[in-house]
Design a protein around this motif. Structure first.
Motif, short mmCIF file in Angstrom:
data_model
loop_
_atom_site.label_atom_id
_atom_site.label_comp_id
_atom_site.label_asym_id
_atom_site.label_seq_id
_atom_site.Cartn_x
_atom_site.Cartn_y
_atom_site.Cartn_z
N SER A 1 39.74 33.66 -74.05
CA SER A 1 39.06 32.58 -73.62
C SER A 1 38.25 31.66 -74.88
O SER A 1 38.68 30.55 -74.75
N LEU B 1 40.96 29.93 -76.59
CA LEU B 1 41.51 27.86 -75.82
C LEU B 1 39.97 27.60 -75.75
O LEU B 1 40.79 26.51 -75.46
N ASP B 2 39.14 27.82 -75.11
CA ASP B 2 38.32 27.04 -75.03
C ASP B 2 37.46 26.50 -76.12
O ASP B 2 37.45 24.53 -76.89
N TYR C 1 38.92 25.95 -67.83
CA TYR C 1 39.65 24.92 -69.67
C TYR C 1 38.08 23.69 -68.79
O TYR C 1 38.82 22.69 -68.78
N TYR D 1 46.31 25.47 -65.49
CA TYR D 1 45.15 24.21 -65.15
C TYR D 1 44.23 22.80 -64.64
O TYR D 1 46.04 21.81 -65.44
#
Length: 349
Positions: free
Chosen positions: A84, A87-88, A166, A185
């Motif tokens: 996570s 990805l951010d 995202y 997403y």
């Protein structure tokens, strides 16, 4: 020696008694104030009045982490949160616009086995709304995971390490291919734009922005709001990302520039090939050996089941369908195809 008067003897006796009393007091320890409850010495376990030992599940003692999908211990949570965070903190690779036409830049790695031959076994009308029954009746499933805002359709639970957003884009589809996850997403289920690939160790190995794949180069002005496409399905094999993209309206609305399969280098996002248009707008496609099985159809348009070369994206065969293919599932040497109003079973030879 002169004698001591009685009065003096009495005074001396008092003096001696006082001195002795002081000596005794000096040898005694100072009195201890009453102890507070928290300072009482522990009572041996098992003794009368001894407190009961705390239970392992008391709030003061952490319980062991439960199993079967429950919250992981802190170390695992930190590890699983890495995807996570990764990805951010990273920007997706913005892909170059595709040609929107059959194109071969360089072949994808694949063998040269013969193309599978699809031989129809059964063809049966369905009731259009019995999709769930079709899956259950044939013992079929797609490797999709339950996303937070998706329909509760019996999909497998989403692992806790999967990022559900995202930025302002939500997770609209998650596919578990066993050795990797494909995560989609976008602002809605009809507008998946970003694709992240996580490997078996939950690491983000690719993250792409497919914006340039979603708007065809030409379209009828009145159809602008309908021809914006989405990414439909994706999977990785031998370092190549195979992905379908297109819109869900008439092909004429985008002058036929719709429903492609594309192959991209997973490490760079470079396009290896793009198929001819109008070959794949089903919910998924199947990778079988050195070939891809996919389908296209829409309302009154011609409907087909296709076999493509995995190396080049070239169509090697097509079979006419009664209506547009929606799901393709391989099981025990057979291909089960669900179309809008007809169910098929093919032997794969």
């Amino acid at each position: 020696m002169p004698s001591t008067p009685p009065s003096a003897q009495s005074s001396l006796r008092k003096l001696l008694l006082t001195a002795a009393a002081l000596a005794v007091c000096a040898c005694q320890p100072a009195p201890t104030p009453p102890a507070r409850a928290a300072q009482q010495p522990p009572v041996p376990s098992g003794a009368a009045g001894a407190p009961t030992a705390p239970s392992p599940h008391d709030a003061a003692t952490p319980a062991p982490p439960p199993r079967d999908g429950a919250a992981p211990p802190p170390q695992a949570a930190a590890r699983d949160g890495a995807a996570s965070a990764a990805l951010d903190s990273r920007s997706p690779v913005k892909l170059a616009a595709p040609p929107f036409a059959q194109t071969l830049v360089r072949p994808a790695p694949a063998g040269s086995s013969a193309a599978p031959r699809l031989v129809k076994v059964t063809e049966q009308k369905n009731t259009i709304t019995d999709e769930a029954e079709w899956f259950a009746r044939n013992g079929l499933s797609l490797p999709v995971l339950q996303v937070p805002s998706g329909p509760k359709s019996g999909a497998r639970p989403l692992p806790s390490f999967v990022p559900t957003r995202y930025g302002d884009q939500e997770l609209v589809k998650a596919v578990d291919h066993g050795d990797h996850l494909a995560l989609f997403y976008g602002p809605s289920f009809a507008d998946a734009r970003f694709v992240a690939i996580l490997d078996a160790a939950h690491r983000v190995v690719a993250f792409f922005d497919f914006e340039t794949f979603l708007v065809p180069p030409a379209f009828a002005p009145k159809e602008a709001e309908f021809v914006r496409g989405h990414v439909g399905w994706a999977m990785v094999k031998d370092g190549v990302l195979y992905v379908s993209s297109g819109h869900r309206t008439y092909a004429a609305s985008s002058k036929g520039k719709n429903a492609y399969l594309s192959a991209l280098d997973l490490a760079t996002g470079q396009l290896l090939w793009q198929s001819a248009p109008l070959v794949c707008n089903a919910e998924n496609f199947v990778l079988r050996g050195d070939h891809l099985l996919c389908g296209y159809g829409f309302t009154a348009e011609p409907d087909f089941l296709y076999v493509l070369e995995r190396a080049t994206g070239k169509v090697v065969s097509k079979l006419p369908m009664k209506s547009g293919p929606e799901f393709l599932v391989e099981k025990e040497g057979k291909l089960f195809v669900r179309t809008y109003d007809t169910d098929y079973v093919f032997d794969i030879r």
